[in-house]
Design a protein around this motif. Sequence first.
Motif, PDB file in Angstrom:
ATOM      1  N   GLU A  38       0.827  -1.212   0.000  1.00  0.00           N
ATOM      2  CA  GLU A  38       0.000   0.000   0.000  1.00  0.00           C
ATOM      3  C   GLU A  38       0.861   1.262   0.000  1.00  0.00           C
ATOM      4  O   GLU A  38       0.470   2.280  -0.588  1.00  0.00           O
ATOM      5  N   ARG A  39       2.040   1.184   0.619  1.00  0.00           N
ATOM      6  CA  ARG A  39       2.954   2.329   0.586  1.00  0.00           C
ATOM      7  C   ARG A  39       3.472   2.589  -0.828  1.00  0.00           C
ATOM      8  O   ARG A  39       3.938   3.693  -1.130  1.00  0.00           O
ATOM      9  N   MET A  40       3.376   1.589  -1.686  1.00  0.00           N
ATOM     10  CA  MET A  40       3.873   1.718  -3.045  1.00  0.00           C
ATOM     11  C   MET A  40       2.900   2.459  -3.946  1.00  0.00           C
ATOM     12  O   MET A  40       3.238   2.803  -5.077  1.00  0.00           O
ATOM     13  N   VAL A  41       1.686   2.702  -3.464  1.00  0.00           N
ATOM     14  CA  VAL A  41       0.696   3.449  -4.232  1.00  0.00           C
ATOM     15  C   VAL A  41       0.850   4.928  -3.888  1.00  0.00           C
ATOM     16  O   VAL A  41       0.657   5.327  -2.756  1.00  0.00           O
ATOM     17  N   GLY A  42       1.207   5.708  -4.859  1.00  0.00           N
ATOM     18  CA  GLY A  42       1.403   7.145  -4.622  1.00  0.00           C
ATOM     19  C   GLY A  42       2.671   7.646  -5.277  1.00  0.00           C
ATOM     20  O   GLY A  42       2.612   8.483  -6.180  1.00  0.00           O
ATOM     21  N   PRO A  43       3.851   7.155  -4.839  1.00  0.00           N
ATOM     22  CA  PRO A  43       5.094   7.596  -5.490  1.00  0.00           C
ATOM     23  C   PRO A  43       5.186   7.037  -6.913  1.00  0.00           C
ATOM     24  O   PRO A  43       4.399   6.171  -7.311  1.00  0.00           O
ATOM     25  N   ALA A  44       6.173   7.504  -7.677  1.00  0.00           N
ATOM     26  CA  ALA A  44       6.440   6.920  -8.986  1.00  0.00           C
ATOM     27  C   ALA A  44       6.731   5.428  -8.807  1.00  0.00           C
ATOM     28  O   ALA A  44       7.420   5.027  -7.866  1.00  0.00           O
ATOM     29  N   LEU A  45       6.190   4.590  -9.695  1.00  0.00           N
ATOM     30  CA  LEU A  45       6.328   3.143  -9.547  1.00  0.00           C
ATOM     31  C   LEU A  45       7.788   2.711  -9.504  1.00  0.00           C
ATOM     32  O   LEU A  45       8.164   1.844  -8.709  1.00  0.00           O
ATOM     33  N   VAL A  46       8.621   3.317 -10.337  1.00  0.00           N
ATOM     34  CA  VAL A  46      10.025   2.923 -10.359  1.00  0.00           C
ATOM     35  C   VAL A  46      10.677   3.183  -8.994  1.00  0.00           C
ATOM     36  O   VAL A  46      11.502   2.386  -8.527  1.00  0.00           O
ATOM     37  N   THR A  47      10.294   4.254  -8.337  1.00  0.00           N
ATOM     38  CA  THR A  47      10.833   4.571  -7.019  1.00  0.00           C
ATOM     39  C   THR A  47      10.383   3.548  -5.985  1.00  0.00           C
ATOM     40  O   THR A  47      11.181   3.065  -5.173  1.00  0.00           O
ATOM     41  N   SER A  48       9.100   3.196  -6.020  1.00  0.00           N
ATOM     42  CA  SER A  48       8.575   2.213  -5.067  1.00  0.00           C
ATOM     43  C   SER A  48       9.202   0.844  -5.264  1.00  0.00           C
ATOM     44  O   SER A  48       9.544   0.154  -4.297  1.00  0.00           O
ATOM     45  N   LEU A  49       9.349   0.431  -6.511  1.00  0.00           N
ATOM     46  CA  LEU A  49       9.934  -0.888  -6.782  1.00  0.00           C
ATOM     47  C   LEU A  49      11.379  -0.944  -6.304  1.00  0.00           C
ATOM     48  O   LEU A  49      11.825  -1.956  -5.748  1.00  0.00           O
ATOM     49  N   ARG A  50      12.094   0.128  -6.490  1.00  0.00           N
ATOM     50  CA  ARG A  50      13.499   0.164  -6.094  1.00  0.00           C
ATOM     51  C   ARG A  50      13.658   0.286  -4.582  1.00  0.00           C
ATOM     52  O   ARG A  50      14.401  -0.473  -3.957  1.00  0.00           O
ATOM     53  N   ASP A  51      12.914   1.223  -3.969  1.00  0.00           N
ATOM     54  CA  ASP A  51      13.147   1.555  -2.565  1.00  0.00           C
ATOM     55  C   ASP A  51      12.386   0.671  -1.588  1.00  0.00           C
ATOM     56  O   ASP A  51      12.840   0.471  -0.455  1.00  0.00           O
ATOM     57  N   ILE A  52      11.225   0.167  -1.983  1.00  0.00           N
ATOM     58  CA  ILE A  52      10.412  -0.643  -1.066  1.00  0.00           C
ATOM     59  C   ILE A  52      10.519  -2.127  -1.397  1.00  0.00           C
ATOM     60  O   ILE A  52      10.706  -2.948  -0.504  1.00  0.00           O
ATOM     61  N   ALA A  53      10.414  -2.464  -2.688  1.00  0.00           N
ATOM     62  CA  ALA A  53      10.469  -3.881  -3.071  1.00  0.00           C
ATOM     63  C   ALA A  53      11.894  -4.378  -3.303  1.00  0.00           C
ATOM     64  O   ALA A  53      12.117  -5.587  -3.391  1.00  0.00           O
ATOM     65  N   MET A 162      -5.226  21.594  -3.628  1.00  0.00           N
ATOM     66  CA  MET A 162      -4.968  20.219  -4.035  1.00  0.00           C
ATOM     67  C   MET A 162      -5.799  19.279  -3.174  1.00  0.00           C
ATOM     68  O   MET A 162      -5.980  19.514  -1.976  1.00  0.00           O
ATOM     69  N   VAL A 163      -6.302  18.203  -3.775  1.00  0.00           N
ATOM     70  CA  VAL A 163      -7.015  17.155  -3.045  1.00  0.00           C
ATOM     71  C   VAL A 163      -6.277  15.845  -3.292  1.00  0.00           C
ATOM     72  O   VAL A 163      -6.062  15.458  -4.445  1.00  0.00           O
ATOM     73  N   GLY A 164      -5.871  15.166  -2.215  1.00  0.00           N
ATOM     74  CA  GLY A 164      -5.133  13.916  -2.400  1.00  0.00           C
ATOM     75  C   GLY A 164      -5.181  13.027  -1.182  1.00  0.00           C
ATOM     76  O   GLY A 164      -5.708  13.407  -0.138  1.00  0.00           O
ATOM     77  N   ASP A 165      -4.616  11.830  -1.331  1.00  0.00           N
ATOM     78  CA  ASP A 165      -4.725  10.834  -0.263  1.00  0.00           C
ATOM     79  C   ASP A 165      -3.392  10.440   0.369  1.00  0.00           C
ATOM     80  O   ASP A 165      -3.379   9.600   1.277  1.00  0.00           O
ATOM     81  N   ARG A 166      -2.284  11.019  -0.085  1.00  0.00           N
ATOM     82  CA  ARG A 166      -0.989  10.624   0.462  1.00  0.00           C
ATOM     83  C   ARG A 166      -0.156  11.852   0.809  1.00  0.00           C
ATOM     84  O   ARG A 166      -0.428  12.966   0.387  1.00  0.00           O
ATOM     85  N   MET A 167       0.902  11.625   1.565  1.00  0.00           N
ATOM     86  CA  MET A 167       1.821  12.696   1.956  1.00  0.00           C
ATOM     87  C   MET A 167       2.420  13.384   0.729  1.00  0.00           C
ATOM     88  O   MET A 167       2.739  14.570   0.763  1.00  0.00           O
ATOM     89  N   TRP A 185     -10.045   8.019   2.552  1.00  0.00           N
ATOM     90  CA  TRP A 185     -10.428   6.725   1.978  1.00  0.00           C
ATOM     91  C   TRP A 185      -9.339   6.127   1.085  1.00  0.00           C
ATOM     92  O   TRP A 185      -9.537   5.069   0.491  1.00  0.00           O
ATOM     93  N   GLY A 186      -8.209   6.784   0.979  1.00  0.00           N
ATOM     94  CA  GLY A 186      -7.156   6.300   0.091  1.00  0.00           C
ATOM     95  C   GLY A 186      -6.142   5.409   0.775  1.00  0.00           C
ATOM     96  O   GLY A 186      -6.482   4.549   1.581  1.00  0.00           O
ATOM     97  N   PHE A 187      -4.852   5.658   0.498  1.00  0.00           N
ATOM     98  CA  PHE A 187      -3.787   4.744   0.903  1.00  0.00           C
ATOM     99  C   PHE A 187      -2.882   5.287   2.008  1.00  0.00           C
ATOM    100  O   PHE A 187      -1.873   4.669   2.332  1.00  0.00           O
ATOM    101  N   ALA A 188      -3.238   6.418   2.595  1.00  0.00           N
ATOM    102  CA  ALA A 188      -2.407   6.962   3.671  1.00  0.00           C
ATOM    103  C   ALA A 188      -2.516   6.106   4.925  1.00  0.00           C
ATOM    104  O   ALA A 188      -3.592   5.581   5.245  1.00  0.00           O
ATOM    105  N   ALA A 189      -1.423   5.972   5.631  1.00  0.00           N
ATOM    106  CA  ALA A 189      -1.449   5.321   6.943  1.00  0.00           C
ATOM    107  C   ALA A 189      -2.198   6.233   7.919  1.00  0.00           C
ATOM    108  O   ALA A 189      -2.329   7.436   7.693  1.00  0.00           O
ATOM    109  N   ALA A 190      -2.691   5.649   8.998  1.00  0.00           N
ATOM    110  CA  ALA A 190      -3.439   6.425   9.993  1.00  0.00           C
ATOM    111  C   ALA A 190      -2.597   7.602  10.484  1.00  0.00           C
ATOM    112  O   ALA A 190      -1.449   7.432  10.898  1.00  0.00           O
ATOM    113  N   GLY A 191      -3.149   8.801  10.418  1.00  0.00           N
ATOM    114  CA  GLY A 191      -2.463   9.998  10.902  1.00  0.00           C
ATOM    115  C   GLY A 191      -1.461  10.604   9.939  1.00  0.00           C
ATOM    116  O   GLY A 191      -0.906  11.676  10.227  1.00  0.00           O
ATOM    117  N   GLU A 192      -1.212   9.952   8.801  1.00  0.00           N
ATOM    118  CA  GLU A 192      -0.184  10.437   7.866  1.00  0.00           C
ATOM    119  C   GLU A 192      -0.499  11.834   7.346  1.00  0.00           C
ATOM    120  O   GLU A 192       0.362  12.727   7.349  1.00  0.00           O
TER     121      GLU A 192
END
Length: 227
Positions: A38-53, A162-167, A185-192
């Motif tokens: 779920e943290r991978m939804v929001g940033p650029a996919l290449v960044t998430s794949l490299r930094d998280i996966a 701006m309207v959005g669901d992540r930091m 209702w999106g992908f942010a962690a509680a309190g993010e």
Amino acid sequence: MLFDLDGTLVDPAGSITGGISAALAAGGFPVPAAEDLERMVGPALVTSLRDIAGVPEERLAEVIARYREGYRSAGMAQSRPYPGIRGVLEELRASGCLLAVATQKPEPLAVELLRLQGLLNLFDSVHGSPADEQAAAKLDGKRTIIGAALNRHAGSFDRAVMVGDRMHDVHGAAGNALDCIGVAWGFAAAGELEAEGAAAVVHSADELLTELERFRAQEGTCAHGSL
């Protein structure tokens, strides 16, 4: 008024996290835990794949191509607008508001998704990452994308929000001296969203419309210059 796409306007219904999982597994990579996906939804996919996966640089293009193929063939059709969102956009549009999408999804895919979901005609413009994933990773988060939307409509508005669901939405808005309304209702962690400085956090489409109408009341009607 600027809107993020996945997690804000459209519920991917597991198509993003499921597609990433499938692409990683097919490439022989371990699949991250659900919270990391779920943290991978929001940033650029290449960044998430490299930094998280942990996908190495030389395998990124392969995994991304596999993911994009699955997303185009099935993932986009699984997505649905969040309850009440279409009504919010129609109400704003009827009031004369300029509406734009600012997303880190590749721009051609964003246009394709909005068209498939019947939302494209509600927006004056759509702004996303370059189709080249490596180029997308070099962007300054969403700041550049939001800036492109503001430049596109320069002279047609006095102030934007701006309207959005992540930091990333909050940070991108702040980088352009904008407030960000967070949606819960999106992908942010509680309190993010609160912790990162969202001007408000709403929990339903009705609350979102109320908050946006408050913004309009403070700045004048949309017809007189709000984006």
